[in-house]
Design an enzyme around this catalytic site. Structure first.
Site, PDB file in Angstrom:
ATOM      1  N   GLY A   6       0.819  -1.204   0.000  1.00 39.30           N
ATOM      2  CA  GLY A   6       0.000   0.000   0.000  1.00 39.30           C
ATOM      3  C   GLY A   6       0.848   1.247   0.000  1.00 39.30           C
TER       4      GLY A   6
ATOM      5  N   PRO B 202       2.489   4.854   1.203  1.00 40.99           N
ATOM      6  CA  PRO B 202       3.007   5.237   2.531  1.00 40.99           C
ATOM      7  C   PRO B 202       1.925   5.845   3.411  1.00 40.99           C
ATOM      8  CG  PRO B 202       4.475   6.008   0.784  1.00 40.99           C
ATOM      9  CD  PRO B 202       3.232   5.518   0.110  1.00 40.99           C
TER      10      PRO B 202
ATOM     11  N   GLY C  71      -0.993   2.400   6.962  1.00 41.07           N
ATOM     12  CA  GLY C  71      -1.155   1.597   8.176  1.00 41.07           C
ATOM     13  C   GLY C  71      -0.562   0.211   8.108  1.00 41.07           C
TER      14      GLY C  71
ATOM     15  N   GLU D 107      -6.001  34.059  -9.900  1.00 45.89           N
ATOM     16  CA  GLU D 107      -6.856  33.195  -9.074  1.00 45.89           C
ATOM     17  C   GLU D 107      -8.331  33.437  -9.378  1.00 45.89           C
ATOM     18  OE1 GLU D 107      -5.662  30.797  -7.539  1.00 45.89           O
ATOM     19  OE2 GLU D 107      -3.566  31.406  -7.682  1.00 45.89           O
TER      20      GLU D 107
END
Length: 646
Positions: A233, A235, A238, A457
């Site tokens: 999985g 990083p 878990g 923006e």
């Protein structure tokens, strides 16, 4: 009570030797040597003084020639009672009278001749008694041995500091396994209750634990215990936490170590540690072995990686394969391994019979993020207005480690503000801090640059507001964060697949900032670097990976094995490469023209929003609705579009 006493005796640590006894013995030796040395308090005189002051007065009782070097002169007892010799005492340890004077003689024969001539000259009828003795000078011997002793002690201290513990200690055990053993009686602080989400993974882990505790329920049906389980999985999802929870729930010996601990500078150490690890695990079976970051020793041995080959690492991998393959009886030993690079692992390591099960841990969904937040919020003092569901909605793509970081960052922000509890605003600021970086209000920006940033923006905001498949806009900011001068914050949908029209709208909104600069100022700047990078990568993914281009067709050059990244050249011809580049360019220019048309149509709204940003620096959802009107929203999540500093 007797049992408790016995247990207390067994639990007592063995007494360690106190090194201060060595110092005390050395001091005692020096003091004893000093007092036993007969010439330590005697007065050295010359032959002339001896002849005229002592021999002439006939005060000599005897002379002892020591080691043919020193003539010790003892004065008669009646002469010792004179006032001049009151300070001369006896040895406090032996009680013997010490010599009062001594002479350094060159040769024994010369001294005897001198003494005989002197006695005849002074017509002494009483001859002086002369004795010859030889003794070892302990002080000189000690001073001669002392440098070698200091060198020996120095090297022993160096070896101890290196973890040797003396000759034959740990320094000569570098081939032994460095795995950490969790005892059965030791209660682990991490259990499955501390692992939020990962329901499927926990179900498989519970099955393995039940096999270890009650193997007869499975073996009577002919089932065999799995040898290896690989946790794969991204990083922070878990993997290590799940392994620690297994250690807490298993109630069996649990050996844990990192893959990098197998490889040392000495040849053969890795294979030796693998053998020793499985030997210890088999002796304590049933047991669990956990190898974190197994890709450190389990990399592929194909021809492409031949120029990066490492014989020591390959020997370690071969030994690990042999142990997993069953050359030894590994009954009751389960091997857990974790990695986030499963694509580079050797195929022999992944085949059935070695790592029988592969458990894939993905980034948590919204419901799983709620569970993770609830776990990490337990130790935090928070206000009642903290909405966990909202926090989970605003953190798409966040791993469990990222969520733990948000909770900790929110607590730090609240503590910095001298608050007694953490509120919702602290969590929002922590999310913005982690995603966009720290606010840099002290950064000096000229009025012209600030105006460009505001219109940039605003261009993103207006374009995304009128595009159907772009996520809902949360707020727009021109406050510098990290390396960005401004950002537009979105709530993207949490979806597993993306359609072609959704790709198009996302690219169009990403180009809105550059298009706004061109429309308002009739020139463009370097501020759109981050947007152009995202758009270009997205266009190439559409054409070369997802097969969404009509001219190129349903062809994908995506390589899940990662082999294309390790070879020189491209997996397609030069003509096809030109076609891909052409289609990518057409795709981007088409969307750029499209967003320019949208912003030209809504130019007044663009300018109004930009002016609002220049005044307030931040425009939230209410401000956007006042200027742009209502917009239909879906179930959305979170991402940003940044104006990158160049």
């Amino acid at each position: 009570m007797a049992t408790n006493k016995n247990s207390d005796k067994n639990n007592k640590l063995p007494k360690r030797f106190n090194p201060y006894w060595i110092y005390a013995l050395l001091l005692l030796f020096i003091i004893t040597t000093f007092f036993f040395n007969p010439t330590s308090t005697a007065k050295e005189i010359s032959w002339l003084q001896f002849e005229q002051n002592i021999l002439k007065e006939q005060d000599v009782e005897k002379i002892v020639i020591l080691n043919k070097e020193i003539a010790e002169i003892y004065i008669k007892q009646e002469k010792l009672e004179d006032d001049e010799d009151q300070s001369i005492s006896k040895n406090i340890i032996t009680g013997e009278t010490r010599p009062q004077y001594y002479i350094q003689i060159g040769a024994v024969e010369s001294f005897e001749n001198k003494l005989e001539n002197a006695q005849q000259h002074y017509t002494s009828e009483e001859k002086i008694e002369i004795k010859y003795e030889s003794s070892l000078n302990w002080l000189d011997t000690f001073l001669w041995i002392l440098p070698f002793a200091l060198i020996l002690v120095f090297w022993l201290l160096i070896i101890k500091r290196m973890g040797a513990g003396g000759v034959g200690g740990k320094m000569f055990n570098f081939g032994k396994s460095t795995a950490k053993l969790s005892n059965i009686d030791k209660k682990s602080k991490v259990t499955f209750q501390d692992v939020a989400g990962l329901k499927e993974a926990k179900i498989e882990m519970m099955e393995i634990l039940d096999f270890l505790k009650n193997p007869e329920n499975y073996t009577k049906l002919g089932a065999k215990i799995p040898k290896g389980i690989l946790l794969v999985g991204p990083p922070g999802t878990g993997k290590t936490l799940l392994a620690r929870a297994i250690a807490g729930e298993a109630r069996v010996p649990f050996f844990s170590m990192s893959g990098s601990e197998f490889v040392e500078m000495f040849v053969g150490v890795g294979a030796s540690r693998v053998r020793d690890l499985f030997k210890q695990a088999k002796e304590k079976a049933p047991s669990i072995v956990f190898i974190d970051e197994i890709d450190a020793v389990g990399r592929s041995r194909d021809k492409i990686n031949a120029f990066q080959s490492n014989d020591e690492r390959e020997n370690t991998l071969n030994q690990l394969l042999a142990e997993l393959d069953g050359f030894g009886t590994n009954t009751g030993v389960i091997v857990l391994a974790a990695t986030n690079r499963a694509d580079i692992l050797d195929k022999a390591l992944l085949r059935a019979g070695r790592f029988d099960r592969h458990i894939y841990l993905e980034l948590p969904t919204k419901e799983e993020r709620i569970e993770i937040f609830n776990v990490h919020l337990k130790p935090i003092k928070k206000e009642d207005n903290v909405d966990v569901a909202l926090l989970a909605s605003l953190t798409p793509g966040f791993s469990g480690a990222d969520i733990a970081n948000i909770c900790n960052e929110a607590a730090l922000i609240a503590a910095r503000k001298k608050k007694k509890k953490v509120d919702q605003e602290d969590f929002n600021q922590a999310r913005d801090r982690i995603v966009g970086g720290l606010e840099r209000k002290s950064k000096i920006i000229s009025a012209k640059e600030k105006e460009i940033v505001a219109h940039h923006e605003a261009g993103h905001a207006v374009a995304s507001w009128y595009l159907k498949h772009v996520e809902a806009l949360v707020k727009v900011s021109i406050i510098p964060r990290g390396k960005s001068l401004g950002a537009a914050w979105y709530l993207p949908e949490e979806r597993q697949i993306v359609t072609k029209s959704q790709f198009m709208d996302q690219m169009c909104a990403a180009l809105g900032g550059r298009a706004a600069e061109e429309i308002i100022f009739h020139e463009i700047s370097s501020g759109a670097l981050d947007d152009l990078e995202k758009v270009t990568k997205q266009a190439y993914n559409m054409v070369a990976y997802f097969g969404l281009d009509e001219e190129v067709g349903p062809i994908s050059f995506y390589d899940s094995t990662g082999l294309y990244d390790r070879i020189l050249g491209k997996p397609y011809s030069e003509n096809l490469g030109k076609l891909i580049d052409t289609e990518v360019q057409n795709l981007i220019t088409t969307q750029y023209k499209r967003v320019k048309e949208i912003l030209t149509t809504h130019k007044n709204e663009l300018q109004e929003l930009a002016q609002l940003l220049l005044v307030k620096e931040v425009a939230d959802k209410d401000d956007l609705e006042k200027i742009l009107g209502k917009r239909k929203e879906n179930n959305m999540l979170f991402k940003t579009s940044k104006l990158k500093v160049t």
